[in-house]
Write a protein that holds these residues in place. Structure first.
Motif, PDB file in Angstrom:
ATOM      1  N   ASN A  42       0.847  -1.190   0.000  1.00 18.62           N
ATOM      2  CA  ASN A  42       0.000   0.000   0.000  1.00 18.62           C
ATOM      3  C   ASN A  42       0.887   1.247   0.000  1.00 18.62           C
ATOM      4  O   ASN A  42       1.475   1.601   1.015  1.00 18.62           O
ATOM      5  CB  ASN A  42      -0.902  -0.021   1.240  1.00 18.62           C
ATOM      6  CG  ASN A  42      -1.934   1.075   1.242  1.00 18.62           C
ATOM      7  OD1 ASN A  42      -1.789   2.088   0.552  1.00 18.62           O
ATOM      8  ND2 ASN A  42      -2.990   0.895   2.016  1.00 18.62           N
TER       9      ASN A  42
ATOM     10  N   THR B 120      -2.074   2.803  -5.129  1.00 14.06           N
ATOM     11  CA  THR B 120      -2.373   4.116  -4.565  1.00 14.06           C
ATOM     12  C   THR B 120      -3.706   4.626  -5.093  1.00 14.06           C
ATOM     13  O   THR B 120      -4.094   4.302  -6.232  1.00 14.06           O
ATOM     14  CB  THR B 120      -1.264   5.124  -4.913  1.00 14.06           C
ATOM     15  OG1 THR B 120      -1.655   6.430  -4.481  1.00 14.06           O
ATOM     16  CG2 THR B 120      -0.974   5.168  -6.410  1.00 14.06           C
TER      17      THR B 120
ATOM     18  N   THR C 257       0.686   5.411   5.797  1.00  9.24           N
ATOM     19  CA  THR C 257       1.550   6.331   6.545  1.00  9.24           C
ATOM     20  C   THR C 257       1.980   5.759   7.884  1.00  9.24           C
ATOM     21  O   THR C 257       2.920   6.255   8.493  1.00  9.24           O
ATOM     22  CB  THR C 257       0.825   7.660   6.785  1.00  9.24           C
ATOM     23  OG1 THR C 257      -0.405   7.431   7.481  1.00  9.24           O
ATOM     24  CG2 THR C 257       0.519   8.354   5.455  1.00  9.24           C
TER      25      THR C 257
ATOM     26  N   ASP D 145       0.043   4.258  -0.147  1.00 10.85           N
ATOM     27  CA  ASP D 145      -0.544   5.395   0.572  1.00 10.85           C
ATOM     28  C   ASP D 145      -0.413   5.267   2.084  1.00 10.85           C
ATOM     29  O   ASP D 145      -0.774   6.185   2.817  1.00 10.85           O
ATOM     30  CB  ASP D 145      -2.037   5.523   0.220  1.00 10.85           C
ATOM     31  CG  ASP D 145      -2.265   5.916  -1.228  1.00 10.85           C
ATOM     32  OD1 ASP D 145      -1.355   6.509  -1.829  1.00 10.85           O
ATOM     33  OD2 ASP D 145      -3.349   5.608  -1.752  1.00 10.85           O
TER      34      ASP D 145
END
Length: 482
Positions: free
Chosen positions: A232, A260, A236, A234
């Protein structure tokens, strides 16, 4: 296989969905099988009777062996333990196995080692794990593979036994495999064709002991991958799924493939103006991209579900599936009940059942799918905290209706981070509370709003499971429109 099972003494730890097939298969291979189980309820006794009729020895939890519980003592002569995935590593049985030098496998490890046992070609595995979205992604993947004309099945933690898939009469070209962190912990030999970790968030820490141990077990899915490690892009949180890819020991030539919700870079899949595009499995990926499907082909087109579709598409493309099959498979896919399921529109308000959102990570994704929400939440928190969840969703909340044993934790988070949001706190935990919750939500909602059941908690304080909770919500909504 490390040894011939004929005449070997194998102990199966646990009955249930995985233990019964394991005991049956091992017995069929000529092993002397003893099953130990930590429970002695009606279901366990029925399963025990079924196995004992085959000649399998079963010790239920109330039986005493050498003064210890049946599930705490290593049966004499044991040469291998095959464990149900839910059994924690700190069980006394496993400590005894370590002391005696007895290996411990999970049902996934056993299934992996039994592939191709009867001379058939061993179907490769496309494997999926993550804190949330595993089942949906695996089902999407199976739908895509079927659209490509491949013989496949969605198996594993999804509720379909991997052992039955690899030892049954049906032959497969490729398997779409859902794996939990529990299963991966006990599967050291697994080497998938390609694998994906969808996301990571704190979950099952009571079993794993720490977030680091939980992430490490998730990361086992990448070990030895042949073609693609899908991550993944994206994410964080730390550790990220990309971190797990970096740490994995893979086959030479295996590629890291990101997905993404934004515009993809080279070696990624992503979204451009409502189109799912592939810049990983194309020629000259620095300059070229392949259209795969439209966002509108995904049901429902919520952000986290688009991410699931991208991960499924990445695994399918790693296996060589065409863009057209990705599109057709996503169009054919129908999500399971209680996963962002639209129940009805009543007086201009949408009512959506996401009872499957049993933790904060799943609920965060659910809340992000709608702009103006009356949120029904609560249940058993399982040690979760809700401050971050409420902070992220505060601007979307028109109101909240709280139910369940641990609703006070959510109420306090709302008071701290969204004090302007009206809250209805239902001081009852009987199943009839759901009808009142829906009625209160209707009172708070305005046309254009979404009343969203996304509890962020387990259901067992009020309902047998999340399915029953979702059914109660849907029935209550139907009463509104009656």
């Amino acid at each position: 296989m490390p040894f011939d099972f004929q005449g070997k003494h194998v102990t199966v730890a646990g009955l249930g969905v995985s233990g019964v097939p394991a005991a049956r298969v091992l017995h069929g291979l000529g092993a002397r099988v003893t099953v130990v189980n930590d429970g002695d309820d009606e279901r366990a006794r029925a399963q025990a009777a079924e196995l004992e009729a085959l000649g399998v020895t079963v010790r239920l939890g109330t039986a005493s062996v050498g003064g210890s519980a049946a599930d705490a003592t290593l049966p004499e002569g044991t040469e291998l333990i095959v464990t149900a995935p839910g059994w924690k590593p700190d069980k006394p049985l496993f400590a005894a196995a370590r002391e005696a030098g007895v290996p411990v496998w999970g049902d996934v490890e056993l299934a992996w080692r039994l592939r191709g046992l009867d001379g058939r070609k061993a179907a490769p595995w496309l494997a999926v794990t993550g804190t949330n979205g595993k089942t949906t992604t695996v089902q999407m993947l199976a739908s895509i593979l079927k659209a490509a004309g491949l013989r496949t099945a969605a198996v594993g933690n999804i509720g379909v036994s991997l052992l039955d898939a690899v030892t049954g009469d049906q032959e497969y070209d490729v398997l779409a495999v859902e794996l939990s962190s529990y299963q991966l912990h006990w599967a050291p030999s697994l080497r998938a064709h390609s694998a994906a970790v969808l996301n990571l968030a704190p979950d099952h820490l009571d079993w794993h002991g720490s977030m680091e141990a939980y992430a490490a077990d998730k990361g086992r899915i990448y070990e030895g991958n042949h073609v693609a490690c899908v991550y993944n892009a994206d994410a964080t949180a730390k550790p990220s799924t990309e971190d797990l890819v970096r740490e994995a020991d893979v086959e030479e030539g295996c590629r890291a493939i990101g997905f993404t919700l934004g515009t993809p870079g080279p070696s990624q899949l992503g979204v451009v103006e409502g189109i799912l595009v592939d810049r990983a499995f194309v020629e000259n990926r620095q300059k070229n991209a392949q259209e795969l499907a439209e966002v509108s082909d995904i049901d429902p087109p919520a952000p986290h579900n688009i991410a699931n579709a991208l991960a499924a598409a990445a695994l399918a493309r790693a296996y060589g599936v065409s863009a057209a099959a990705v599109r057709d498979g996503l169009r054919a896919f129908t999500p399971d009940a209680h996963r962002i399921a639209h129940v009805a529109d009543v007086d201009g308000v949408a009512y959506v059942d996401d009872s499957k959102a049993t933790n904060t990570h799943a609920t965060e994704a659910s809340l992000a799918a709608y702009d103006s929400i009356v949120w029904i939440a609560g249940g058993l928190a399982k040690g979760a905290t809700f401050d971050e969840l409420v902070t992220g969703a505060a601007e979307r909340l028109r109101g909240a209706v709280l139910i369940g044993a641990d609703r006070a934790l959510i109420r306090e988070a709302l008071a701290r981070h969204a004090p302007e949001v009206p809250v209805v706190d239902l001081d009852r935990t009987d199943t009839g509370a759901m009808l009142q919750a829906v009625q209160e939500a209707q009172r708070l909602a305005r046309p254009g709003d979404t009343v969203l059941l996304a509890p962020a908690c387990a259901s067992m304080d009020m309902f047998t499971n999340y399915n029953k909770r979702g059914d109660a919500f849907a029935e209550a909504v139907r009463e509104l429109g009656a």
